[in-house]
Design a protein around this motif. Sequence first.
Motif, PDB file in Angstrom:
ATOM      1  N   UNK A 195     124.193  43.532  -1.986  1.00  0.00           N
ATOM      2  CA  UNK A 195     123.220  43.821  -2.562  1.00  0.00           C
ATOM      3  C   UNK A 195     122.092  44.255  -1.596  1.00  0.00           C
ATOM      4  N   UNK A 196     121.779  43.152  -0.797  1.00  0.00           N
ATOM      5  CA  UNK A 196     121.061  43.513   0.533  1.00  0.00           C
ATOM      6  C   UNK A 196     120.957  45.150   0.875  1.00  0.00           C
ATOM      7  N   UNK A 197     122.431  45.580   1.356  1.00  0.00           N
ATOM      8  CA  UNK A 197     122.294  46.871   1.629  1.00  0.00           C
ATOM      9  C   UNK A 197     122.241  48.193   0.672  1.00  0.00           C
ATOM     10  N   UNK A 198     122.361  47.650  -0.452  1.00  0.00           N
ATOM     11  CA  UNK A 198     122.067  48.737  -1.698  1.00  0.00           C
ATOM     12  C   UNK A 198     120.720  48.899  -1.496  1.00  0.00           C
ATOM     13  N   UNK A 199     119.919  47.899  -1.380  1.00  0.00           N
ATOM     14  CA  UNK A 199     118.545  48.134  -1.528  1.00  0.00           C
ATOM     15  C   UNK A 199     117.902  48.649  -0.179  1.00  0.00           C
ATOM     16  N   UNK A 200     118.576  48.652   0.883  1.00  0.00           N
ATOM     17  CA  UNK A 200     118.148  49.172   2.072  1.00  0.00           C
ATOM     18  C   UNK A 200     118.430  50.627   1.935  1.00  0.00           C
ATOM     19  N   UNK A 201     119.492  50.747   1.416  1.00  0.00           N
ATOM     20  CA  UNK A 201     120.021  52.412   1.166  1.00  0.00           C
ATOM     21  C   UNK A 201     118.933  53.077   0.215  1.00  0.00           C
ATOM     22  N   UNK A 202     118.755  52.318  -0.875  1.00  0.00           N
ATOM     23  CA  UNK A 202     117.466  52.667  -1.816  1.00  0.00           C
ATOM     24  C   UNK A 202     116.257  53.032  -1.203  1.00  0.00           C
ATOM     25  N   UNK A 203     115.908  52.085  -0.342  1.00  0.00           N
ATOM     26  CA  UNK A 203     114.613  52.525   0.518  1.00  0.00           C
ATOM     27  C   UNK A 203     114.660  53.701   1.208  1.00  0.00           C
ATOM     28  N   UNK A 204     115.676  54.036   1.863  1.00  0.00           N
ATOM     29  CA  UNK A 204     115.979  55.501   2.550  1.00  0.00           C
ATOM     30  C   UNK A 204     115.895  56.549   1.532  1.00  0.00           C
ATOM     31  N   UNK A 205     116.465  56.322   0.336  1.00  0.00           N
ATOM     32  CA  UNK A 205     116.682  57.376  -0.581  1.00  0.00           C
ATOM     33  C   UNK A 205     115.167  57.662  -1.511  1.00  0.00           C
ATOM     34  N   UNK A 206     114.478  56.623  -1.430  1.00  0.00           N
ATOM     35  CA  UNK A 206     113.378  56.684  -2.695  1.00  0.00           C
ATOM     36  C   UNK A 206     112.476  57.552  -2.303  1.00  0.00           C
ATOM     37  N   UNK A 207     112.510  57.900  -0.887  1.00  0.00           N
ATOM     38  CA  UNK A 207     111.339  59.149  -0.736  1.00  0.00           C
ATOM     39  C   UNK A 207     111.981  60.344  -0.741  1.00  0.00           C
ATOM     40  N   UNK A 208     113.238  60.341  -0.779  1.00  0.00           N
ATOM     41  CA  UNK A 208     113.769  61.883  -0.862  1.00  0.00           C
ATOM     42  C   UNK A 208     114.006  62.363  -2.385  1.00  0.00           C
ATOM     43  N   UNK A 209     113.987  61.354  -3.383  1.00  0.00           N
ATOM     44  CA  UNK A 209     114.516  61.535  -4.733  1.00  0.00           C
ATOM     45  C   UNK A 209     113.437  61.176  -5.803  1.00  0.00           C
ATOM     46  N   UNK A 210     112.936  61.697  -6.569  1.00  0.00           N
ATOM     47  CA  UNK A 210     111.848  61.419  -7.390  1.00  0.00           C
ATOM     48  C   UNK A 210     112.434  60.426  -8.690  1.00  0.00           C
ATOM     49  N   UNK A 211     113.686  60.711  -8.784  1.00  0.00           N
ATOM     50  CA  UNK A 211     114.220  59.999  -9.952  1.00  0.00           C
ATOM     51  C   UNK A 211     114.576  58.490  -9.656  1.00  0.00           C
ATOM     52  N   UNK A 212     114.046  57.725 -10.056  1.00  0.00           N
ATOM     53  CA  UNK A 212     114.414  56.447  -9.837  1.00  0.00           C
ATOM     54  C   UNK A 212     115.971  55.790 -10.477  1.00  0.00           C
ATOM     55  N   UNK A 213     116.078  56.543 -11.679  1.00  0.00           N
ATOM     56  CA  UNK A 213     117.563  56.360 -12.154  1.00  0.00           C
ATOM     57  C   UNK A 213     118.498  56.911 -11.191  1.00  0.00           C
ATOM     58  N   UNK A 214     118.302  58.163 -10.862  1.00  0.00           N
ATOM     59  CA  UNK A 214     119.258  58.587  -9.799  1.00  0.00           C
ATOM     60  C   UNK A 214     119.413  57.682  -8.598  1.00  0.00           C
TER      61      UNK A 214
END
Length: 255
Positions: A195-214
């Motif tokens: 879960x921690x690493x999923x969140x860390x990966x999400x942090x990297x992606x969150x500024x590259x993709x506008x869709x939170x669902x994606x």
Amino acid sequence: MQEVKKYQVQYIYDTTTGIELIKANQSSISYPLHNHTSVYIIGMVLSGVVEMNLNHQILQREQNQTFLILPYMPHSIKAYQEYSMISICMSKTQLLLFKGDTIKKAVKGLLEKEEIVKLSHWQILNLIQMVDILLVSIYKQQSDRIFTNITERIEKNPEQQLNIDEMAKEASLSKYHFIRRFKKMMGLTPHQFQIQNRVRKAQRLICQQSSMVEVALTTGFYDQSHFIRYFGKIVGLSPASYQEAYKVIESNVLD
């Protein structure tokens, strides 16, 4: 020229485990600096005195004193008088194929061949104890490498589903002991680490993709609410707040 005694050195090879026992009997043979590929050697001087160069450290070994030679370790033996010595040679590859009890049983069987070896009960116990200590160290190193591979896979692809049973089997542990060992090494259970690493990966992606669902689906969360809950718990901000607070700059340090 001094005549070399017949059978100064005898060899016993176990074809099952690949363990080789070498017995030097009242030998005067010296061996120049050399090493062995992927072979562990445990030995004991039975009589006399030898000078050993172990990894460029000069040591004297006398009666009942033991020694350990690791794979690739440069070593030599210099004889100033006749000596007797027993050496147990164990291939690293072969050791990892058998359980520790099997290896110790094989070594004990070789050491108890009285027609060749002729050791005291104390000497046999001492050598078996050294084998046991070596095996614990080797198996721990192997286990650590397996755990490192597992954690690296989770870090690289945290969105993939965890199969605890398969990982425990890979580490040759029960499911309970695998989770316990993982938490001792990483401070988190496998699920918490994922879960921690999923969140860390999400942090990297969150500024590259506008869709939170994606972002949620890409990082393995099964729905957006699940993603938002864990993200906030670990980062301390909601994904939207984190996205607003995150700024990207380009430095000119390479100009």
